[in-house]
Motif scaffolding. Structure first.
Motif, short mmCIF file in Angstrom:
data_model
loop_
_atom_site.label_atom_id
_atom_site.label_comp_id
_atom_site.label_asym_id
_atom_site.label_seq_id
_atom_site.Cartn_x
_atom_site.Cartn_y
_atom_site.Cartn_z
N UNK A 168 0.89 -1.05 0.06
CA UNK A 168 0.02 0.02 -0.03
C UNK A 168 0.94 1.33 0.04
N UNK A 169 2.00 1.22 0.52
CA UNK A 169 2.86 2.38 0.70
C UNK A 169 3.45 2.67 -0.43
N UNK A 170 3.69 1.64 -1.47
CA UNK A 170 4.17 1.92 -2.62
C UNK A 170 3.19 2.36 -3.61
N UNK A 171 1.88 2.15 -3.56
CA UNK A 171 0.85 2.60 -4.17
C UNK A 171 0.89 4.21 -3.85
N UNK A 174 3.53 5.85 -6.06
CA UNK A 174 3.25 5.92 -7.18
C UNK A 174 2.53 7.07 -7.73
N UNK A 175 1.34 7.28 -6.95
CA UNK A 175 0.25 8.29 -7.08
C UNK A 175 0.81 9.65 -7.01
N UNK A 176 1.74 9.79 -5.97
CA UNK A 176 2.78 11.05 -5.85
C UNK A 176 3.61 11.36 -6.66
N UNK A 177 4.09 10.20 -7.41
CA UNK A 177 5.12 10.35 -8.34
C UNK A 177 4.49 10.61 -9.88
N UNK A 178 3.09 10.34 -10.03
CA UNK A 178 2.42 10.97 -11.18
C UNK A 178 2.00 12.32 -11.02
#
Length: 246
Positions: A168-171, A174-178
């Motif tokens: 979940x922390x990686x998800x 990823x959203x923050x990176x986008x």
């Protein structure tokens, strides 16, 4: 039909040669654009279609000129041309490829169809129409293609699929990176996939996104792909990267 005869139902060998060579030239110009862009139907295919159509048009108009004066014969120059327009569909259909929800080859199929029309125009001696259509086709393939890509990238939503381990922390990262790369997220769906040999749960994150400039897309994909827990990234019509599972 003789080489030196003239009239409405006859054509000289010189005029016939000019029309065939002109069909070859115009068809080759359009085919060259398809060839340099690595499409299935390229340079030679378009030449053959255009020259073949011109030949059939010439046959339809002048091939039966010796029978024009027969009392029970009615000449119809469009009879064979109509069959070309119908029959060329099988060749265009062969250039269309469907992969899942993505369909490719429609533009090439359309170019084959219009090249057949150009060949018919040349065969009938309708030079202005043939040259004008060739010019407009090239404008459509070269100029409109770039404009279309720009408009699609600016307004069209793409489907982005990320296969990863269930972290979940990686998800969230990823959203923050986008977001940092100005990639707008409209929908986000997480689907459970399966367990690997290491008994780790994998998920597929499906996102509906609107993409900015190409360099930002590449940056986002590269950064996300470098995450250890990310196994593959796919963006419709743009990227398809995957890692081998250990």
């Amino acid at each position: 039909m003789t080489g030196m005869s003239s009239g409405i139902w006859h054509i000289t060998y010189l005029d016939m040669t000019i029309r065939i060579l002109m069909a070859l030239l115009l068809g080759g110009i359009i085919g060259f654009e398809r060839e340099i862009n690595n499409h299935a139907a390229g340079f030679r295919t378009h030449i053959l279609v255009c020259v073949g159509s011109a030949t059939i048009m010439l046959l339809s108009i002048y091939g039966f000129g010796d029978f024009a004066n027969e009392p029970n014969v009615r000449m119809d120059p469009a009879r064979l041309a109509a069959q070309v327009i119908t029959g060329i569909g099988f060749l265009g259909a062969g250039a269309i490829i469907r992969t899942g929800s993505y369909v490719s080859g429609l533009t090439t199929a359309a170019s084959i169809w219009v090249v057949a029309g150009i060949g018919l125009c040349v065969g009938a001696g309708f030079y202005f129409g043939a040259v004008l259509v060739t010019f407009l086709v090239l404008v459509s393939l070269f100029v409109f293609q770039k404009w279309e890509k720009y408009m699609l990238r600016k307004y069209r939503r793409h489907e982005m699929n990320i296969k990863m381990y269930d972290r979940q922390e990686i998800l969230g990262q990823i959203v923050e990176e986008l977001g940092e790369q100005d990639i707008q997220i409209y929908e986000l769906l997480v689907q459970s996939n399966h367990k690997t040999e290491e008994h780790l749960e994998t998920i597929i994150v499906r996102l509906s996104v609107k993409l900015p400039r190409e360099n930002k897309i590449v940056n986002a994909v590269n950064r996300i792909y470098n995450y250890d827990d990310v196994l593959s990234i796919e963006i419709s019509n743009l990227f398809n990267l995957s890692k081998k599972l250990n």
